[in-house]
Design a protein around this motif. Structure first.
Motif, mmCIF file in Angstrom:
data_model
loop_
_atom_site.group_PDB
_atom_site.id
_atom_site.type_symbol
_atom_site.label_atom_id
_atom_site.label_comp_id
_atom_site.label_asym_id
_atom_site.label_seq_id
_atom_site.Cartn_x
_atom_site.Cartn_y
_atom_site.Cartn_z
ATOM 1 N N SER A 10 -46.159 57.339 36.682
ATOM 2 C CA SER A 10 -46.448 58.001 37.957
ATOM 3 C C SER A 10 -45.893 59.427 37.987
ATOM 4 O O SER A 10 -44.684 59.632 37.844
ATOM 5 C CB SER A 10 -45.839 57.195 39.108
ATOM 6 O OG SER A 10 -45.752 57.995 40.270
ATOM 7 N N PRO A 11 -46.764 60.424 38.192
ATOM 8 C CA PRO A 11 -46.261 61.796 38.300
ATOM 9 C C PRO A 11 -45.383 61.988 39.538
ATOM 10 O O PRO A 11 -44.513 62.852 39.550
ATOM 11 C CB PRO A 11 -47.533 62.645 38.397
ATOM 12 C CG PRO A 11 -48.626 61.707 38.794
ATOM 13 C CD PRO A 11 -48.232 60.348 38.325
ATOM 14 N N VAL A 12 -45.596 61.158 40.547
ATOM 15 C CA VAL A 12 -44.773 61.245 41.757
ATOM 16 C C VAL A 12 -43.345 60.825 41.432
ATOM 17 O O VAL A 12 -42.369 61.474 41.807
ATOM 18 C CB VAL A 12 -45.346 60.361 42.891
ATOM 19 C CG1 VAL A 12 -44.447 60.395 44.111
ATOM 20 C CG2 VAL A 12 -46.757 60.805 43.238
ATOM 21 N N GLU B 20 -41.515 63.478 39.541
ATOM 22 C CA GLU B 20 -41.021 64.551 40.411
ATOM 23 C C GLU B 20 -39.804 64.102 41.215
ATOM 24 O O GLU B 20 -38.881 64.869 41.434
ATOM 25 C CB GLU B 20 -42.131 65.002 41.369
ATOM 26 C CG GLU B 20 -43.223 65.803 40.691
ATOM 27 C CD GLU B 20 -44.434 66.062 41.603
ATOM 28 O OE1 GLU B 20 -45.518 66.289 41.056
ATOM 29 O OE2 GLU B 20 -44.278 66.011 42.843
ATOM 30 N N ILE C 163 -52.503 60.755 42.790
ATOM 31 C CA ILE C 163 -52.159 62.017 42.121
ATOM 32 C C ILE C 163 -52.400 61.817 40.630
ATOM 33 O O ILE C 163 -51.979 60.807 40.060
ATOM 34 C CB ILE C 163 -50.677 62.433 42.349
ATOM 35 C CG1 ILE C 163 -50.464 62.825 43.816
ATOM 36 C CG2 ILE C 163 -50.304 63.588 41.434
ATOM 37 C CD1 ILE C 163 -49.115 63.445 44.090
ATOM 38 N N LYS D 41 -52.022 63.737 36.837
ATOM 39 C CA LYS D 41 -51.454 64.859 36.106
ATOM 40 C C LYS D 41 -51.979 64.764 34.683
ATOM 41 O O LYS D 41 -51.826 63.718 34.039
ATOM 42 C CB LYS D 41 -49.928 64.755 36.130
ATOM 43 C CG LYS D 41 -49.219 66.002 35.648
ATOM 44 C CD LYS D 41 -47.741 65.921 36.009
ATOM 45 C CE LYS D 41 -47.019 67.209 35.646
ATOM 46 N NZ LYS D 41 -45.600 67.130 36.051
ATOM 47 N N ASN E 164 -50.648 61.112 33.460
ATOM 48 C CA ASN E 164 -49.823 60.253 34.312
ATOM 49 C C ASN E 164 -50.537 60.171 35.654
ATOM 50 O O ASN E 164 -51.008 61.187 36.161
ATOM 51 C CB ASN E 164 -48.434 60.853 34.523
ATOM 52 C CG ASN E 164 -47.425 60.309 33.529
ATOM 53 O OD1 ASN E 164 -47.743 59.457 32.704
ATOM 54 N ND2 ASN E 164 -46.208 60.802 33.604
ATOM 55 N N THR E 165 -50.604 58.978 36.205
ATOM 56 C CA THR E 165 -51.309 58.828 37.484
ATOM 57 C C THR E 165 -50.538 57.951 38.453
ATOM 58 O O THR E 165 -49.998 56.906 38.073
ATOM 59 C CB THR E 165 -52.729 58.250 37.257
ATOM 60 O OG1 THR E 165 -53.523 59.244 36.620
ATOM 61 C CG2 THR E 165 -53.408 57.855 38.562
ATOM 62 N N PHE E 166 -50.498 58.425 39.695
ATOM 63 C CA PHE E 166 -50.022 57.623 40.823
ATOM 64 C C PHE E 166 -51.288 57.279 41.576
ATOM 65 O O PHE E 166 -52.001 58.167 42.030
ATOM 66 C CB PHE E 166 -49.079 58.476 41.678
ATOM 67 C CG PHE E 166 -48.867 57.981 43.088
ATOM 68 C CD1 PHE E 166 -47.838 57.090 43.383
ATOM 69 C CD2 PHE E 166 -49.687 58.418 44.129
ATOM 70 C CE1 PHE E 166 -47.647 56.656 44.689
ATOM 71 C CE2 PHE E 166 -49.487 57.978 45.439
ATOM 72 C CZ PHE E 166 -48.464 57.096 45.710
#
Lengths: 396, 144
Positions: free
Chosen positions: A381-383, A386, B37, B39, B55-57
């Protein structure tokens, strides 16, 4: 291993209810409206169910029970009936809460379009509405207060006895959508001053497609379905007797074992809550104590609920989520937003609703697999990246 | 079933998932409030995308469309990658439910965002109209 943990969606029909349904379908071949012997035997069986349901709900009279197709129909009929009846008297205001089921909220939205005024009382982070807030919302134009007995997503129990008392004092009718509560927590319409109550059989191990509306004597209903004179002229259509018999048998069983089941479920529930709480940056939604014995609902930061749900299903755990992707809209669960969860974390919710058949081993399996799946989803997860780098602030 | 076998395969066994420390272009699209999201990281040699990671949310289809998009642009030229349409991603996955089409739009935009970053880093001129405005409500609203 396959663990069904979505009992708030629907439950497995009990052996007793199923047996009762089959026996009824074979034995009572007549239509309860027919005057011949077969018809009258069916009518007697229907009355027995009505009487039994009334007594299980603490109602005074069998005639206060109206059989419906389920909880949604009962909610619709209760609210529309009251609203339309009081409109001519200038009472066009309805009080409810922000996190009701859509079977209530969408009815209220329609009434608003028809000129009614609706006040949706906010709920706190604990997922419990305050009686004072309901009291403040009531005006001299209020005709109805409708508050659910237990929330369907986060399982929090609402102070319906107190709200019932308040409404009785104020002379306002009180409806409760008790679909999640009946058969799981104690409900007594007389003691709780409930005027209208909706229930659904398949939430307490009964069959689907059948429910009931309790309407106190003197509370006048309006038909949603016109036709024959069934249900005292308030709901046309030949009664689904086998389903009604199945529902009655299921509720009898549920009420008889309510305390024993609740005790067992609470132990399992609290074990599950304790285990999931150890996952970092997670939060239990709704009050820890004041919730249905079966309900666990968490938000996990940095992930999205649907992918969590599907990966858990792949590992044999069947749950549900309030993410936007599972709701079919862009917004996540209105319940989670109502208790103040920001959209960012509301997307990452997981609801697990247990049944008494579940075991401690299964609960441990759920904990282990939820932890692993959350960790995996966070790793991609890119979230989460971050959050970990400090580029985004943790909410949980 | 909600999803095709191909979507489930790419969701459960995503290709090219991960981060890239020495990427030549990185693009991020979507909004955490909307629930998706993506990336995307690309490595470019002589105008060819030699490696790609993501990468994925997001939901199952967000992860599956990201995975499929990376497969479809790996080994292709930058120009070919820019031609990747959300429709092509949907077709390659044997379809998506209507409510999930926006995920494929996001995948297309993620590829473009990574290329845009590559162009920016290397001072390459490009038509700005071709790229995501960053307003994801725009895509979500129109594809739902």
């Amino acid at each position: 291993m396959r663990i069904y943990a979505d009992n708030a969606a629907t439950t497995k029909i009990s052996d007793g209810a199923l047996r009762a349904m089959v026996e009824c379908a074979q034995k009572y071949i007549g239509n309860p409206s027919s005057l011949h012997t077969s018809g009258q035997l069916a009518a007697e069986e229907l009355y027995r169910c009505r009487e039994k349901m009334a007594s299980l709900l603490g109602a005074n009279e069998a005639r206060e029970i109206y059989f419906t197709s389920g909880g949604s129909e009962a909610d619709n009929q209760a609210i529309f009936s009251t609203a339309y009846r009081f409109r001519s008297k200038g009472k066009t205001h309805i009080v409810s809460t922000a996190f009701e089921h859509h079977a209530v909220l969408h009815v209220l939205e329609r009434l608003e379009k028809e000129g009614f005024e609706v006040t949706l009382v906010p709920v706190n982070e604990d997922g419990i509405v305050k009686v004072e807030d309901i009291e403040r919302a009531i005006t001299d134009k209020t005709c109805l207060v409708t508050v659910m007995a237990a929330n369907n997503e986060i399982g929090t129990l609402q102070p319906i006895a107190e709200i019932g008392k308040l409404c009785r004092e104020k002379g306002v009718l009180f409806h409760t959508d008790a679909v999640q509560a009946v058969g799981h927590v104690k409900i007594n319409v007389e003691e709780m001053n409930i005027d209208l109550l909706s229930l659904s059989a398949h939430k307490f191990n009964g069959p689907r497609g059948v429910g009931a509306l309790y309407a106190r004597r003197g509370v006048i209903l309006k038909n949603l379905i016109e036709g024959g004179a069934q249900e005292r002229g308030k709901r046309a259509g030949t009664e689904n007797l086998p389903a009604i018999v199945g529902m009655t048998a299921a509720l009898e069983e549920a009420v008889a074992s309510l305390d024993a089941h609740a005790q067992k479920l609470i132990t399992l529930r609290d074990r599950l809550i304790a285990g999931l709480s150890e996952i970092p940056h997670s939060v239990l939604n709704g009050d820890k104590e004041n919730r249905l014995p079966s309900n666990v609902n968490f938000c996990f930061e940095g992930i999205e609920g649907e992918s969590l749900l599907l990966l858990l299903d792949d590992r044999g755990v069947e749950a549900s989520s309030g993410s936007a992707c599972t709701s079919g809209s862009l917004d996540p669960s209105h319940v989670l937003l109502a208790i103040g969860r920001p959209k960012d974390v509301a997307h990452g919710s997981l609801r697990l609703t247990l049944a008494v058949e579940n075991t401690e081993e299964e609960v441990d399996y759920i904990i282990k697999n939820t932890r692993e799946v959350v960790e995996y989803l966070r790793s991609i997860s890119p979230v989460w990246e971050e959050l970990e780098k400090g580029e985004r602030e943790f909410i949980l | 079933m909600l999803y095709s076998e191909k979507v489930m395969d790419h969701f459960k066994n995503p290709r090219n998932v991960g981060k890239m420390e020495d990427a030549d272009g990185v693009g991020e699209v979507g909004n955490v409030k909307c629930g998706d999201i993506m990336k995307m990281y690309i490595k470019v040699r002589d105008g060819i995308i030699v490696d790609v990671k993501f990468n994925t949310f997001g939901c199952g289809s967000a992860i599956a469309t990201s995975s499929m998009a990376t497969e479809m642009i790996k080994g292709k030229s930058i120009e070919e990658a820019l031609e990747l349409s959300n429709k092509a991603v949907v077709e390659a996955l044997d379809g998506l439910p209507p409510a999930k089409i926006h995920c494929s739009v996001l995948a297309e935009e993620a590829v473009k965002a990574a290329v845009k970053d590559y162009y920016d880093r290397n001072g390459i001129e490009y038509d700005k109209e071709q790229f995501c405005s960053g307003d994801c409500e725009h895509c979500c609203g129109h594809n739902d």
